[in-house]
Design a protein around this motif. Structure first.
Motif, PDB file in Angstrom:
ATOM      1  N   ARG A 128       0.827  -1.207   0.000  1.00 26.05           N
ATOM      2  CA  ARG A 128       0.000   0.000   0.000  1.00 26.05           C
ATOM      3  C   ARG A 128       0.865   1.263   0.000  1.00 26.05           C
ATOM      4  O   ARG A 128       0.564   2.235  -0.701  1.00 26.05           O
ATOM      5  N   ILE A 129       1.948   1.228   0.769  1.00 24.77           N
ATOM      6  CA  ILE A 129       2.865   2.369   0.787  1.00 24.77           C
ATOM      7  C   ILE A 129       3.549   2.497  -0.575  1.00 24.77           C
ATOM      8  O   ILE A 129       3.790   3.607  -1.068  1.00 24.77           O
ATOM      9  N   ALA A 130       3.834   1.376  -1.213  1.00 23.67           N
ATOM     10  CA  ALA A 130       4.422   1.413  -2.565  1.00 23.67           C
ATOM     11  C   ALA A 130       3.467   2.090  -3.547  1.00 23.67           C
ATOM     12  O   ALA A 130       3.906   2.803  -4.457  1.00 23.67           O
ATOM     13  N   GLU A 131       2.160   1.903  -3.376  1.00 23.47           N
ATOM     14  CA  GLU A 131       1.177   2.585  -4.222  1.00 23.47           C
ATOM     15  C   GLU A 131       1.232   4.099  -3.992  1.00 23.47           C
ATOM     16  O   GLU A 131       1.134   4.888  -4.939  1.00 23.47           O
ATOM     17  N   ALA A 132       1.387   4.488  -2.725  1.00 20.66           N
ATOM     18  CA  ALA A 132       1.522   5.913  -2.421  1.00 20.66           C
ATOM     19  C   ALA A 132       2.816   6.457  -3.027  1.00 20.66           C
ATOM     20  O   ALA A 132       2.840   7.568  -3.567  1.00 20.66           O
ATOM     21  N   ARG A 133       3.876   5.676  -2.981  1.00 19.77           N
ATOM     22  CA  ARG A 133       5.153   6.092  -3.582  1.00 19.77           C
ATOM     23  C   ARG A 133       4.995   6.231  -5.100  1.00 19.77           C
ATOM     24  O   ARG A 133       5.535   7.151  -5.707  1.00 19.77           O
ATOM     25  N   ALA A 134       4.242   5.313  -5.722  1.00 15.28           N
ATOM     26  CA  ALA A 134       4.011   5.400  -7.175  1.00 15.28           C
ATOM     27  C   ALA A 134       3.263   6.699  -7.507  1.00 15.28           C
ATOM     28  O   ALA A 134       3.564   7.356  -8.511  1.00 15.28           O
ATOM     29  N   ALA A 135       2.301   7.079  -6.670  1.00 14.02           N
ATOM     30  CA  ALA A 135       1.586   8.349  -6.880  1.00 14.02           C
ATOM     31  C   ALA A 135       2.543   9.528  -6.727  1.00 14.02           C
ATOM     32  O   ALA A 135       2.469  10.498  -7.490  1.00 14.02           O
ATOM     33  N   LEU A 136       3.449   9.444  -5.754  1.00 15.22           N
ATOM     34  CA  LEU A 136       4.452  10.494  -5.574  1.00 15.22           C
ATOM     35  C   LEU A 136       5.379  10.565  -6.787  1.00 15.22           C
ATOM     36  O   LEU A 136       5.664  11.651  -7.299  1.00 15.22           O
ATOM     37  N   ASP A 137       5.822   9.421  -7.274  1.00 14.46           N
ATOM     38  CA  ASP A 137       6.688   9.401  -8.460  1.00 14.46           C
ATOM     39  C   ASP A 137       5.978  10.006  -9.667  1.00 14.46           C
ATOM     40  O   ASP A 137       6.585  10.757 -10.437  1.00 14.46           O
ATOM     41  N   ALA A 138       4.690   9.701  -9.832  1.00 14.06           N
ATOM     42  CA  ALA A 138       3.917  10.271 -10.942  1.00 14.06           C
ATOM     43  C   ALA A 138       3.804  11.787 -10.796  1.00 14.06           C
ATOM     44  O   ALA A 138       3.917  12.528 -11.787  1.00 14.06           O
ATOM     45  N   LEU A 139       3.598  12.259  -9.588  1.00 12.32           N
ATOM     46  CA  LEU A 139       3.515  13.692  -9.324  1.00 12.32           C
ATOM     47  C   LEU A 139       4.847  14.378  -9.652  1.00 12.32           C
ATOM     48  O   LEU A 139       4.877  15.415 -10.320  1.00 12.32           O
ATOM     49  N   LEU A 140       5.946  13.772  -9.220  1.00 11.38           N
ATOM     50  CA  LEU A 140       7.272  14.333  -9.498  1.00 11.38           C
ATOM     51  C   LEU A 140       7.570  14.321 -10.989  1.00 11.38           C
ATOM     52  O   LEU A 140       8.120  15.283 -11.530  1.00 11.38           O
ATOM     53  N   SER A 141       7.196  13.256 -11.662  1.00 10.28           N
ATOM     54  CA  SER A 141       7.427  13.138 -13.100  1.00 10.28           C
ATOM     55  C   SER A 141       6.634  14.194 -13.875  1.00 10.28           C
ATOM     56  O   SER A 141       7.150  14.840 -14.783  1.00 10.28           O
ATOM     57  N   ALA A 142       5.368  14.380 -13.511  1.00 10.20           N
ATOM     58  CA  ALA A 142       4.535  15.383 -14.178  1.00 10.20           C
ATOM     59  C   ALA A 142       5.113  16.781 -13.979  1.00 10.20           C
ATOM     60  O   ALA A 142       5.120  17.601 -14.899  1.00 10.20           O
ATOM     61  N   SER A 143       5.641  17.039 -12.798  1.00  7.29           N
ATOM     62  CA  SER A 143       6.253  18.337 -12.519  1.00  7.29           C
ATOM     63  C   SER A 143       7.507  18.527 -13.363  1.00  7.29           C
ATOM     64  O   SER A 143       7.754  19.617 -13.890  1.00  7.29           O
ATOM     65  N   GLU A 144       8.295  17.481 -13.527  1.00  7.58           N
ATOM     66  CA  GLU A 144       9.509  17.537 -14.349  1.00  7.58           C
ATOM     67  C   GLU A 144       9.157  17.835 -15.807  1.00  7.58           C
ATOM     68  O   GLU A 144       9.787  18.674 -16.453  1.00  7.58           O
ATOM     69  N   ILE A 145       8.119  17.180 -16.315  1.00  8.28           N
ATOM     70  CA  ILE A 145       7.695  17.405 -17.698  1.00  8.28           C
ATOM     71  C   ILE A 145       7.235  18.847 -17.901  1.00  8.28           C
ATOM     72  O   ILE A 145       7.616  19.501 -18.863  1.00  8.28           O
ATOM     73  N   ARG A 146       6.434  19.351 -16.945  1.00  8.97           N
ATOM     74  CA  ARG A 146       5.972  20.750 -17.041  1.00  8.97           C
ATOM     75  C   ARG A 146       7.156  21.711 -16.977  1.00  8.97           C
ATOM     76  O   ARG A 146       7.192  22.706 -17.694  1.00  8.97           O
ATOM     77  N   SER A 147       8.124  21.404 -16.130  1.00  2.97           N
ATOM     78  CA  SER A 147       9.292  22.269 -15.991  1.00  2.97           C
ATOM     79  C   SER A 147      10.092  22.311 -17.290  1.00  2.97           C
ATOM     80  O   SER A 147      10.511  23.378 -17.740  1.00  2.97           O
ATOM     81  N   ARG A 148      10.321  21.143 -17.890  1.00  3.53           N
ATOM     82  CA  ARG A 148      11.065  21.092 -19.153  1.00  3.53           C
ATOM     83  C   ARG A 148      10.314  21.809 -20.252  1.00  3.53           C
ATOM     84  O   ARG A 148      10.910  22.538 -21.048  1.00  3.53           O
ATOM     85  N   LYS A 149       9.006  21.631 -20.290  1.00  4.89           N
ATOM     86  CA  LYS A 149       8.194  22.258 -21.325  1.00  4.89           C
ATOM     87  C   LYS A 149       8.236  23.786 -21.187  1.00  4.89           C
ATOM     88  O   LYS A 149       8.395  24.492 -22.175  1.00  4.89           O
ATOM     89  N   SER A 150       8.117  24.267 -19.968  1.00  8.14           N
ATOM     90  CA  SER A 150       8.119  25.729 -19.766  1.00  8.14           C
ATOM     91  C   SER A 150       9.492  26.331 -20.041  1.00  8.14           C
ATOM     92  O   SER A 150       9.592  27.470 -20.457  1.00  8.14           O
ATOM     93  N   SER A 151      10.565  25.561 -19.861  1.00 11.58           N
ATOM     94  CA  SER A 151      11.897  26.103 -20.139  1.00 11.58           C
ATOM     95  C   SER A 151      12.210  26.120 -21.638  1.00 11.58           C
ATOM     96  O   SER A 151      13.104  26.830 -22.072  1.00 11.58           O
ATOM     97  N   THR A 152      11.460  25.351 -22.438  1.00 12.44           N
ATOM     98  CA  THR A 152      11.674  25.366 -23.893  1.00 12.44           C
ATOM     99  C   THR A 152      10.722  26.309 -24.613  1.00 12.44           C
ATOM    100  O   THR A 152      10.893  26.569 -25.783  1.00 12.44           O
ATOM    101  N   ASP A 153       9.700  26.791 -23.902  1.00  9.11           N
ATOM    102  CA  ASP A 153       8.732  27.719 -24.536  1.00  9.11           C
ATOM    103  C   ASP A 153       9.282  29.113 -24.667  1.00  9.11           C
ATOM    104  O   ASP A 153      10.120  29.593 -24.069  1.00  9.11           O
TER     105      ASP A 153
END
Length: 152
Positions: free
Chosen positions: A127-152
Motif C-alpha cells: 500500500r505504501i508502494a502505491e503511495a510512492r508510485a503516486a508520488l513518483d507520478a507527481l514528481l514526473s509530471a512536474s519535471e515534464i511541465r518544468s522542461r516544457k516551460s523552459s523550452t517555450d
C-alpha cells in the motif's frame, strides 16, 4: 503527529486549517523543509508537527481528516509518519513503510493504520508502494511541465 505533504507549495496552511474532526491541536508547527531536491522544490514540501495536550485521544479520525485536508486544494501526496522517519532518499519506500501510519493522494480517500503488526506486514508495504508510485507520478509530471516551460 508528523504529517508531510508534497505538491501544495512551500507555504504552510494556517493553524485554523487543522481544527478538524471536532479536535483542536494544542500546538501546530509547520516547517517548510530546507535543502529540498529540485524535483520536490518545484512542488513544495511542508512538514507539520501537530501535538495534542491530551495523550489519551484516539487520533485515527483526526489523522484521516488532516491527510484529506492537506491534499484537498492541489494535486499532492501526503503521509503521517513517526518521528525520525523522514529522509529525502527514503520517501515512502519499503525501508520506512513500517513507520508510515497514514497516507493520502489527491482524489482518493486517506488510509490510516495504527496496528503495528499491520504496519510491519507485506500488505502495508504494498500500500505504501502505491503511495510512492503516486508520488513518483507527481514528481514526473512536474519535471515534464518544468522542461516544457523552459523550452517555450
Amino acid at each position: 503527529m508528523n504529517v508531510f505533504v508534497i505538491g501544495s507549495g512551500n507555504t504552510p496552511l494556517p493553524e485554523e486549517a487543522f481544527h478538524l474532526a471536532r479536535m483542536v491541536p494544542g500546538a501546530m508547527l509547520p516547517f517548510p523543509l530546507l535543502g529540498q531536491p529540485e524535483a520536490i522544490e518545484r512542488l513544495g514540501l511542508v512538514s507539520y508537527d501537530i501535538d495534542f495536550d491530551d495523550v489519551s485521544l484516539d487520533l485515527r479520525e483526526y489523522t484521516r481528516a488532516v491527510l484529506q485536508r492537506v491534499c484537498a486544494d492541489t494535486r499532492s501526496v501526503a503521509w503521517a509518519a513517526f518521528e525520525g522517519s523522514f529522509h529525502y532518499d527514503e520517501l515512502l519506500t519499503d525501508q520506512v513503510a513500517h513507520q508510515v501510519y497514514g497516507y493520502c493522494m489527491t482524489g482518493a480517500e486517506p488510509v490510516v493504520e495504527w496496528d503495528t503488526a499491520v504496519l510491519r506486514g507485506e500488505e502495508w508495504r504494498h500500500r505504501i508502494a502505491e503511495a510512492r508510485a503516486a508520488l513518483d507520478a507527481l514528481l514526473s509530471a512536474s519535471e515534464i511541465r518544468s522542461r516544457k516551460s523552459s523550452t517555450d
